[in-house]
Design an enzyme around this catalytic site. Structure first.
Site, PDB file in Angstrom:
ATOM      1  N   GLU A   1      -5.686  12.521  17.401  1.00 12.44           N
ATOM      2  CA  GLU A   1      -6.886  12.851  16.626  1.00 12.44           C
ATOM      3  C   GLU A   1      -8.166  12.571  17.403  1.00 12.44           C
ATOM      4  O   GLU A   1      -9.223  13.106  17.104  1.00 12.44           O
ATOM      5  CB  GLU A   1      -6.887  12.102  15.289  1.00 12.44           C
ATOM      6  CG  GLU A   1      -7.458  10.697  15.315  1.00 12.44           C
ATOM      7  CD  GLU A   1      -6.611   9.738  16.124  1.00 12.44           C
ATOM      8  OE1 GLU A   1      -7.077   9.267  17.172  1.00 12.44           O
ATOM      9  OE2 GLU A   1      -5.472   9.459  15.710  1.00 12.44           O
TER      10      GLU A   1
ATOM     11  N   TYR B   1      -6.921  17.069  12.512  1.00 15.62           N
ATOM     12  CA  TYR B   1      -6.649  16.467  11.206  1.00 15.62           C
ATOM     13  C   TYR B   1      -6.010  17.509  10.297  1.00 15.62           C
ATOM     14  O   TYR B   1      -6.562  18.595  10.093  1.00 15.62           O
ATOM     15  CB  TYR B   1      -7.945  15.956  10.576  1.00 15.62           C
ATOM     16  CG  TYR B   1      -7.764  15.335   9.207  1.00 15.62           C
ATOM     17  CD1 TYR B   1      -7.258  14.053   9.061  1.00 15.62           C
ATOM     18  CD2 TYR B   1      -8.111  16.047   8.062  1.00 15.62           C
ATOM     19  CE1 TYR B   1      -7.092  13.474   7.807  1.00 15.62           C
ATOM     20  CE2 TYR B   1      -7.948  15.487   6.807  1.00 15.62           C
ATOM     21  CZ  TYR B   1      -7.443  14.196   6.679  1.00 15.62           C
ATOM     22  OH  TYR B   1      -7.279  13.637   5.435  1.00 15.62           O
TER      23      TYR B   1
ATOM     24  N   GLU C   1      -4.074  16.104  32.683  1.00 13.41           N
ATOM     25  CA  GLU C   1      -3.626  16.395  31.322  1.00 13.41           C
ATOM     26  C   GLU C   1      -2.460  15.489  30.926  1.00 13.41           C
ATOM     27  O   GLU C   1      -2.341  15.086  29.763  1.00 13.41           O
ATOM     28  CB  GLU C   1      -3.234  17.863  31.196  1.00 13.41           C
ATOM     29  CG  GLU C   1      -4.434  18.794  31.142  1.00 13.41           C
ATOM     30  CD  GLU C   1      -4.039  20.212  30.799  1.00 13.41           C
ATOM     31  OE1 GLU C   1      -4.081  20.565  29.608  1.00 13.41           O
ATOM     32  OE2 GLU C   1      -3.716  20.980  31.730  1.00 13.41           O
TER      33      GLU C   1
ATOM     34  N   HIS D   1      -7.007   0.304   8.217  1.00 15.71           N
ATOM     35  CA  HIS D   1      -5.931   0.593   9.154  1.00 15.71           C
ATOM     36  C   HIS D   1      -5.594  -0.649   9.984  1.00 15.71           C
ATOM     37  O   HIS D   1      -6.479  -1.416  10.361  1.00 15.71           O
ATOM     38  CB  HIS D   1      -6.330   1.739  10.086  1.00 15.71           C
ATOM     39  CG  HIS D   1      -6.701   2.990   9.360  1.00 15.71           C
ATOM     40  ND1 HIS D   1      -8.011   3.291   9.010  1.00 15.71           N
ATOM     41  CD2 HIS D   1      -5.939   4.010   8.901  1.00 15.71           C
ATOM     42  CE1 HIS D   1      -8.032   4.446   8.370  1.00 15.71           C
ATOM     43  NE2 HIS D   1      -6.799   4.901   8.283  1.00 15.71           N
TER      44      HIS D   1
ATOM     45  N   HIS E   1      -8.159  -0.270  17.427  1.00 16.05           N
ATOM     46  CA  HIS E   1      -6.934   0.464  17.776  1.00 16.05           C
ATOM     47  C   HIS E   1      -6.697   0.516  19.293  1.00 16.05           C
ATOM     48  O   HIS E   1      -5.605   0.890  19.729  1.00 16.05           O
ATOM     49  CB  HIS E   1      -6.982   1.887  17.235  1.00 16.05           C
ATOM     50  CG  HIS E   1      -6.927   1.972  15.746  1.00 16.05           C
ATOM     51  ND1 HIS E   1      -5.932   1.381  15.002  1.00 16.05           N
ATOM     52  CD2 HIS E   1      -7.766   2.566  14.855  1.00 16.05           C
ATOM     53  CE1 HIS E   1      -6.157   1.614  13.715  1.00 16.05           C
ATOM     54  NE2 HIS E   1      -7.267   2.320  13.598  1.00 16.05           N
TER      55      HIS E   1
ATOM     56  N   ASP F   1     -13.469   1.003   5.179  1.00 14.72           N
ATOM     57  CA  ASP F   1     -12.705   2.162   4.732  1.00 14.72           C
ATOM     58  C   ASP F   1     -11.654   1.808   3.681  1.00 14.72           C
ATOM     59  O   ASP F   1     -10.830   2.653   3.314  1.00 14.72           O
ATOM     60  CB  ASP F   1     -12.049   2.896   5.907  1.00 14.72           C
ATOM     61  CG  ASP F   1     -11.391   1.976   6.907  1.00 14.72           C
ATOM     62  OD1 ASP F   1     -11.459   0.748   6.736  1.00 14.72           O
ATOM     63  OD2 ASP F   1     -10.822   2.492   7.884  1.00 14.72           O
TER      64      ASP F   1
END
Length: 342
Positions: A118, A19, A107, A198, A160, A285
């Protein structure tokens, strides 16, 4: 109102979030749920019940099987590489690369299956995500079975999470899983109302070409707010789903009067759709003190929000999404639920 909850959510206790160019303690933390439970107990609101295990079939009804297998083995595969920290993505199949190949190296798989860096993967993430979808499904069963409403205290959140991507603190899309579960149980039409700050990009992606699940999202303008690349007003659905996706983005500084007017538009659309179930992706939020949003709702506004949703007179399932001003997240969440039940 019954509140479905499990302590299994605590297994998701990540230490790191990227962040502002720094690794910080995640905003999405176990303490969020503690504040909600404490406020419910303080007011004597709701009866806490445990979730029932539903297996993987409801998950695979909306999520890619390869993606689910990736999540199940992610921590073990990351640990096998010898890394000391949590799994954070460092490379994606960007526009100039090939998105059609699933890489062999773990990876690189992180980048293939992740939409935002994030969100780290930590020990216990898989177990908590499984428990969270069971909270959603058990709550859905209560309403499908005849209850007017129920509250699934889901953590991790879900809106999300797309068909084969995680991010925004989300791994399985709890609202989408519950909606498909309801359809499979015989409910012909389901409306998902996302009131999180969001945009629910994952929920939109999952149902974008369908006319049996209406998706409506009230959120911060994606030009200014995460997830940035989805959530614009011109995204209205495709194919059979044309007209069954409604985005209501709003600018920085939006207060309750403007926000409530957008909710009124959402209510009108839901009423015309006439669903057998409304699922509310309940993010609080939008609160004026939330650290990662820019709306200006006050705690009292959340009570009005709940009452406005109740005015639809439809069976309604609430599933927890975001809300990160932890000192007030409990007050605001229970205000919505009490407002609905009055």
């Amino acid at each position: 109102m019954k509140i479905v909850y499990t302590e299994e959510h605590r297994k998701r206790s990540a230490r790191t979030e990227l962040y502002g160019g720094q690794l910080v303690p995640p905003f999405e933390c176990p303490e969020r749920i503690d504040f909600i439970l404490a406020e419910a107990e303080k007011r004597g609101f709701g009866a806490i019940v445990p979730p029932r295990a539903h297996g993987m079939a409801p998950v695979l009804a909306v999520h890619d099987a390869g993606y689910a297998a990736f999540l199940e083995n992610a921590w073990a595969n990351w640990s096998a590489l010898g890394h000391q920290g949590e799994a954070i993505v460092t490379v994606w199949p960007a526009r100039t690369m090939r998105p059609d190949r699933i890489p062999a190296h773990f990876e690189a798989q992180l980048g293939y299956y992740c939409l935002a860096s994030e969100t780290s993967i930590s020990d216990g993430t898989w177990e908590a995500a499984l428990a969270s979808k069971d909270v959603a499904l058990t709550s859905a069963d209560l309403v499908i079975g005849g209850a007017r409403t129920a509250f699934g205290l889901c953590r991790p959140p879900g809106h999300h999470a797309a068909t084969d991507q995680y991010g925004g603190y989300c791994f399985f899309n709890n609202a989408a899983i519950a909606a498909q579960h309801a359809r499979d149980k015989g409910i012909e039409r389901v409306a998902i109302l996302d009131v999180d700050f969001h945009h629910g990009n994952g929920t939109q992606e999952i149902f974008y070409d369908r006319d049996d699940v209406l998706f409506i999202s009230l959120h911060g303008d994606p030009d200014q707010a995460f997830p940035h690349f989805l959530g614009f007003a011109d995204e209205t659905g495709s194919g059979a789903g044309e007209g069954f996706n409604l985005n209501l983005p709003m600018p920085p500084g939006t207060g309750f009067d403007v926000w409530r007017a957008a909710l009124g538009k959402a209510m009108e659309r839901i009423a015309r759709f006439d669903p057998g179930l409304v699922i509310v992706s309940l993010g609080v939020d939008t609160f004026e003190k939330d650290p990662i949003s820019f709306f200006k709702l006050t705690s009292n506004d959340f009570s009005t929000m709940g009452a406005d949703i109740a005015a639809l007179g439809l069976p309604t399932l609430f599933l927890m999404e975001g809300g990160y001003a932890v000192e007030e997240v409990g007050i605001n969440t229970i205000n919505v639920l009490e407002g609905f039940c009055v």
